[in-house]
Scaffold this motif. Structure first.
Motif, mmCIF file in Angstrom:
data_model
loop_
_atom_site.group_PDB
_atom_site.id
_atom_site.type_symbol
_atom_site.label_atom_id
_atom_site.label_comp_id
_atom_site.label_asym_id
_atom_site.label_seq_id
_atom_site.Cartn_x
_atom_site.Cartn_y
_atom_site.Cartn_z
ATOM 1 N N ASP A 95 43.711 68.420 60.155
ATOM 2 C CA ASP A 95 43.112 68.004 61.417
ATOM 3 C C ASP A 95 41.714 67.428 61.253
ATOM 4 O O ASP A 95 41.358 66.480 61.930
ATOM 5 N N MET A 96 40.918 68.051 60.414
ATOM 6 C CA MET A 96 39.529 67.591 60.357
ATOM 7 C C MET A 96 38.874 67.895 59.016
ATOM 8 O O MET A 96 39.336 68.753 58.258
ATOM 9 N N VAL A 97 37.818 67.161 58.763
ATOM 10 C CA VAL A 97 36.935 67.499 57.653
ATOM 11 C C VAL A 97 35.732 68.213 58.260
ATOM 12 O O VAL A 97 35.150 67.746 59.242
ATOM 13 N N ALA A 98 35.414 69.376 57.742
ATOM 14 C CA ALA A 98 34.219 70.127 58.161
ATOM 15 C C ALA A 98 33.531 70.542 56.874
ATOM 16 O O ALA A 98 34.191 70.743 55.855
ATOM 17 N N THR A 99 32.202 70.656 56.902
ATOM 18 C CA THR A 99 31.516 70.745 55.605
ATOM 19 C C THR A 99 31.380 72.145 55.029
ATOM 20 O O THR A 99 31.237 72.304 53.834
ATOM 21 N N ASP A 100 31.387 73.188 55.878
ATOM 22 C CA ASP A 100 30.992 74.514 55.392
ATOM 23 C C ASP A 100 29.644 74.412 54.667
ATOM 24 O O ASP A 100 29.459 75.005 53.600
ATOM 25 N N HIS A 101 28.743 73.621 55.250
ATOM 26 C CA HIS A 101 27.380 73.466 54.700
ATOM 27 C C HIS A 101 26.765 74.857 54.528
ATOM 28 O O HIS A 101 26.442 75.519 55.507
ATOM 29 N N ALA A 102 26.629 75.309 53.285
ATOM 30 C CA ALA A 102 26.213 76.689 52.997
ATOM 31 C C ALA A 102 25.132 76.693 51.925
ATOM 32 O O ALA A 102 25.376 77.002 50.765
ATOM 33 N N PRO A 103 23.907 76.310 52.330
ATOM 34 C CA PRO A 103 22.833 76.153 51.354
ATOM 35 C C PRO A 103 22.323 77.476 50.766
ATOM 36 O O PRO A 103 22.225 78.487 51.472
ATOM 37 N N HIS A 104 22.049 77.448 49.474
ATOM 38 C CA HIS A 104 21.341 78.531 48.766
ATOM 39 C C HIS A 104 20.340 77.836 47.840
ATOM 40 O O HIS A 104 20.582 76.707 47.420
ATOM 41 N N THR A 105 19.253 78.528 47.502
ATOM 42 C CA THR A 105 18.242 77.883 46.650
ATOM 43 C C THR A 105 18.727 77.819 45.200
ATOM 44 O O THR A 105 19.626 78.558 44.784
ATOM 45 N N ARG A 106 18.101 76.937 44.439
ATOM 46 C CA ARG A 106 18.387 76.825 43.005
ATOM 47 C C ARG A 106 18.186 78.164 42.305
ATOM 48 O O ARG A 106 18.969 78.567 41.457
ATOM 49 N N GLU A 107 17.082 78.842 42.675
ATOM 50 C CA GLU A 107 16.756 80.124 42.031
ATOM 51 C C GLU A 107 17.877 81.130 42.276
ATOM 52 O O GLU A 107 18.273 81.872 41.377
ATOM 53 N N GLU A 108 18.388 81.166 43.507
ATOM 54 C CA GLU A 108 19.477 82.094 43.823
ATOM 55 C C GLU A 108 20.741 81.746 43.042
ATOM 56 O O GLU A 108 21.466 82.625 42.571
ATOM 57 N N LYS A 109 20.992 80.454 42.899
ATOM 58 C CA LYS A 109 22.218 80.010 42.225
ATOM 59 C C LYS A 109 22.149 80.209 40.715
ATOM 60 O O LYS A 109 23.179 80.242 40.033
ATOM 61 N N ASP A 110 20.930 80.331 40.205
ATOM 62 C CA ASP A 110 20.720 80.442 38.776
ATOM 63 C C ASP A 110 20.993 81.877 38.313
ATOM 64 O O ASP A 110 20.081 82.642 38.036
ATOM 65 N N ALA A 111 22.278 82.244 38.279
ATOM 66 C CA ALA A 111 22.682 83.602 37.920
ATOM 67 C C ALA A 111 24.071 83.526 37.289
ATOM 68 O O ALA A 111 24.629 82.438 37.176
ATOM 69 N N SER A 112 24.622 84.649 36.895
ATOM 70 C CA SER A 112 25.971 84.618 36.323
ATOM 71 C C SER A 112 26.971 84.276 37.430
ATOM 72 O O SER A 112 26.652 84.373 38.617
ATOM 73 N N ILE A 113 28.169 83.887 37.052
ATOM 74 C CA ILE A 113 29.168 83.508 38.064
ATOM 75 C C ILE A 113 29.502 84.700 38.964
ATOM 76 O O ILE A 113 29.893 84.531 40.124
ATOM 77 N N TRP A 114 29.291 85.909 38.475
ATOM 78 C CA TRP A 114 29.591 87.099 39.297
ATOM 79 C C TRP A 114 28.434 87.465 40.227
ATOM 80 O O TRP A 114 28.629 88.180 41.201
ATOM 81 N N ASP A 115 27.239 86.981 39.912
ATOM 82 C CA ASP A 115 26.064 87.369 40.718
ATOM 83 C C ASP A 115 25.533 86.269 41.636
ATOM 84 O O ASP A 115 24.796 86.551 42.583
ATOM 85 N N ALA A 116 25.855 85.016 41.333
ATOM 86 C CA ALA A 116 25.324 83.913 42.148
ATOM 87 C C ALA A 116 25.934 83.979 43.548
ATOM 88 O O ALA A 116 27.061 84.428 43.713
ATOM 89 N N PRO A 117 25.191 83.541 44.582
ATOM 90 C CA PRO A 117 25.777 83.508 45.919
ATOM 91 C C PRO A 117 26.784 82.356 46.031
ATOM 92 O O PRO A 117 26.670 81.362 45.318
ATOM 93 N N SER A 118 27.752 82.506 46.935
ATOM 94 C CA SER A 118 28.779 81.482 47.144
ATOM 95 C C SER A 118 28.325 80.481 48.195
ATOM 96 O O SER A 118 27.789 80.870 49.233
ATOM 97 N N GLY A 119 28.595 79.221 47.951
ATOM 98 C CA GLY A 119 28.332 78.218 48.980
ATOM 99 C C GLY A 119 27.587 77.019 48.438
ATOM 100 O O GLY A 119 26.768 77.133 47.522
#
Ligand SMILES: NC(=O)N[C@@H](CC(=O)O)C(=O)O
Ligand SMILES: [Zn+2]
Ligand SMILES: [Zn+2]
Length: 436
Positions: A289-313
């Motif tokens: 039906d549609m394209v929706a973005t699920d725009h889910a920003p996190h900072t670089r610092e937050e993302k800079d972690a192991s795949i099990w610890d980084a936030p999703s989005g």
């Protein structure tokens, strides 16, 4: 009055569009409108209804360091999005009257129009929520994601029944955590693909099936958020639900972890290239039906972690329409499909009856683009607080001008105007609650 002259619509018609700027509505669409007031020469340009992005996380209140209504909505405006629907996993979560009111106050900073969804947790207060202009319930989390708002089936059933009584859609995050892979969970933290192996495709399909079953029992209008697999899409449509697909599931796949690392971690996760292609087919043929973005920003610092610890989005509100227009430029999608996926269909599904098409009497939520003008996507050029994008280096066709209810909220430097003052890229923050 403002006239956009000689624009090409998604269906190929060349028209003049007259806008009643004080009422914020389209006063006329035709080929022989007499000119009065200001005008924009749109020769060779494509005029689209602004995108209605049914799924964003603008993070306020609670996570201002990731995004704010101001930065998120600027990013939306610069990407041709004129209405966003904000999701409830903020702090406090949007599950009662006070939380709704707090978010509504903050949303006054928005450059674009917005809907605010109500969330469901064991201590939600539906009476208070439905006393207020909530657009829909959702995203209702059937498994934990950012914000840990996963709920049990009984509560989901109760929420679905309540939403139906209130004539509201229920947007569902459909994954079944019982079907996640315990084996994949044992993999090393720098094995990024483990995230996709862990949150299995089967977990999505099973949860979609369950959600549409419960929805059907209550005669509810269920909308499945971010379907990432062809199986998920097919289960949604077979069960009479609507569904959305995100740009990241449409344009990225498991092979991209090599480049993205944890910046490619989101829920549901990236899938195989085969599944991505099958998903694209369903978007192109109108099943989705549609394209929706699920725009889910996190900072670089937050993302800079192991795949099990980084936030999703991942962020995406500014790049969705540009990426789709690039596909249309390359003849992989029609402009009409792009229009339906981004505007006409989300307007239909969420009951935004005065939006979603370029038609006399409707809101003047409009986007003007040069359809041949494609450029490289660069995180540095985007307006979100999130200074990175998973689409870095890909091509997009960006808007020259975005208008919300007749107000120019964004213009790129290349947009030329006759008799419209052009000071600054952004106009005013004019956003309003679309449900009010
Ligand atoms: N999609 C994500 O991976 N994350 C979203 C939550 C969600 O939509 O599930 C977020 O808010 O960060
Ligand atoms: Zn979700
Ligand atoms: Zn989401």
């Amino acid at each position: 009055m403002l006239t956009i002259r000689n624009a090409t619509l998604a269906d190929g018609r060349q028209v003049d569009v007259r806008i009643d700027t004080s009422a914020g509505r389209i006063a006329g669409v035709g080929s022989t409108l007499t000119e009065s007031g200001d005008s924009i020469d749109a020769t060779g340009k494509l005029l689209l209804p602004g995108m209605i992005d049914a799924h964003v996380h603008f993070r306020q209140p609670g996570f201002d360091h990731k995004e704010t209504w101001e930065t998120g909505s600027r990013s939306a405006a610069a990407g041709g999005v004129t209405t966003v629907v904000d999701q409830p996993n903020t702090d406090p979560p949007t599950v009662d009257g006070d939380a709704f009111d707090r978010k509504a106050d903050l949303a006054a900073d928005s450059y674009v129009d917005y809907g605010i969804n109500g969330g469901v947790t064991p201590d939600w207060n539906p009476d208070e929520l439905f006393d207020r202009p909530v657009l829909a319930l959702g995203e209702v989390f059937l498994a934990d994601s950012t914000g840990e708002m996963g709920i049990e089936e009984d509560l989901f059933r109760e929420a679905v029944e309540r939403a139906t009584d209130e004539y509201r859609v229920v947007t569902v995050h459909a994954e079944d955590a019982d079907l996640f892979s315990a084996e994949a969970r044992e993999r090393d933290g720098d094995d990024y693909d483990a995230w996709s192996a862990y949150r299995t495709a089967e977990a999505e399909a099973a949860a979609v099936e369950r959600a549409v079953e419960i929805g059907a029992e209550a005669d509810a209008q269920v909308h499945i958020a971010h379907t990432s697999t062809p199986e998920g899409v097919d289960a949604a449509t077979a069960g009479g639900a609507t569904c959305e697909v995100t740009p990241h599931h449409l344009f990225l796949s498991r092979g991209d972890y090599d480049e993205l690392g944890t910046f490619g971690r989101m829920n549901p996760p990236l899938r195989s290239e085969d599944r991505r292609e099958a998903l694209f087919e369903r978007v192109a043929d109108g099943t989705v039906d549609m394209v929706a973005t699920d725009h889910a920003p996190h900072t670089r610092e937050e993302k800079d972690a192991s795949i099990w610890d980084a936030p999703s989005g991942v962020p995406g509100v500014e790049t969705a329409l540009p990426l789709l227009l690039e596909e249309a430029r390359k003849d992989n999608l029609t402009y009409e499909r792009v229009r339906d996926l981004t505007a006409a269909n989300p307007a239909d599904v969420f009951g935004l009856t005065r939006r979603g098409t370029v038609e006399q009497g409707l809101m003047a939520d409009l986007v003007l683009v040069d359809p041949d003008e494609s450029r490289e996507i660069r995180g540095d050029d985007l307006h979100s607080k999130c200074d990175w994008t998973p689409f870095e280096g890909m091509a997009g066709v960006f808007p020259e001008l975005t208008m919300v209810r007749g107000n120019v909220v964004y213009r790129s430097e290349s947009a030329e105007f006759e008799s419209i003052d052009a000071d600054g890229e952004f106009g005013e923050a004019v956003g309003r609650n679309v449900r009010k």
